[in-house]
Scaffold this motif. Sequence first.
Motif, PDB file in Angstrom:
ATOM      1  N   HIS A 150      66.633   6.255  20.377  1.00  0.00           N
ATOM      2  CA  HIS A 150      65.780   5.847  19.253  1.00  0.00           C
ATOM      3  C   HIS A 150      64.555   5.084  19.767  1.00  0.00           C
TER       4      HIS A 150
ATOM      5  N   ASP B 112      69.671   6.159   9.424  1.00  0.00           N
ATOM      6  CA  ASP B 112      70.550   5.640  10.473  1.00  0.00           C
ATOM      7  C   ASP B 112      70.624   4.119  10.436  1.00  0.00           C
ATOM      8  N   PHE B 113      69.495   3.467  10.275  1.00  0.00           N
ATOM      9  CA  PHE B 113      69.511   2.009  10.383  1.00  0.00           C
ATOM     10  C   PHE B 113      69.994   1.334   9.108  1.00  0.00           C
TER      11      PHE B 113
ATOM     12  N   LEU C 207      67.282  -2.324  13.893  1.00  0.00           N
ATOM     13  CA  LEU C 207      68.000  -1.897  15.097  1.00  0.00           C
ATOM     14  C   LEU C 207      68.903  -3.017  15.604  1.00  0.00           C
TER      15      LEU C 207
ATOM     16  N   HIS D 159      71.528   4.276  21.353  1.00  0.00           N
ATOM     17  CA  HIS D 159      70.342   3.886  20.590  1.00  0.00           C
ATOM     18  C   HIS D 159      69.099   3.736  21.460  1.00  0.00           C
TER      19      HIS D 159
END
Length: 190
Positions: A99, A62-63, A169, A96
Motif C-alpha cells: 500500500h 481496506d482501511f 494505516l 501493507h
Amino acid sequence: MPRPGLRGPLDRFIGPGATAAEMILQFVPAFLAAIAAPAYAMALPIAWTPLQLGLISVLGVDFVGGVLTNATAAAKRWYHRPSQGWQQHMDFVALHLVHIGLVALLFRGGDWPFFVGVSGYLLGASALILGCPLYLQRPIALGLYAIALLGDRYCFAATPGLEWFLPLLFLKLLVSHLLHETPYRPGEKL
C-alpha cells in the motif's frame, strides 16, 4: 473454526463467529468509504487517472473496513489465536508495505524517502509493540500511533486526496490489529 464452503473465506478474513452487528459495523462503513474516498478526491482540482481513483476506493475500503474489522471481538479471537504469533503479525503488517509503495509511486511521484520512512517506522513500531509485555502493549501502541500522527503532519507533505492514508494505516495496524485484547461475546458483562 471457519465454516466449510463459501463462508470459510469470509470467516478467515473477519474471524469465525462474527455477529450480524459486527458484520454491519465492518461492511457498511467500508462500502461507504469506497464511494466517499474517490468522491472526495474528485472534488479536488487534480486530474486523476482511473487507476488512481480505483486505488483510492480500494484503500478506503481496506482501511476503514480494516480499522473496524480488526477491532471486533471475532477478529481478535481469530487473529490472536494460539497459532498466531510474532511472525504472523509481522507478516500481516508487512503486506501493507505494498500500500505504502503504491501511494509513493502513483500519488507521490516515486517518493522513495516517504516509502522508506513510513515502512521503516511501521515495521519498527510493530516489532516494538509485539515485543513488549502484554500489559504495556496498549499504551505503547497508542504512543507510537501518536508519534505516527505527528510524523504524518510534520515529516511529510500531505498526499492530496489521501490525507487520511497514514492516520488510518497506522490506526488499523498499530492499534486495531496488533493489540491482543479480551474478545467479549454478545451479552457478556464486566
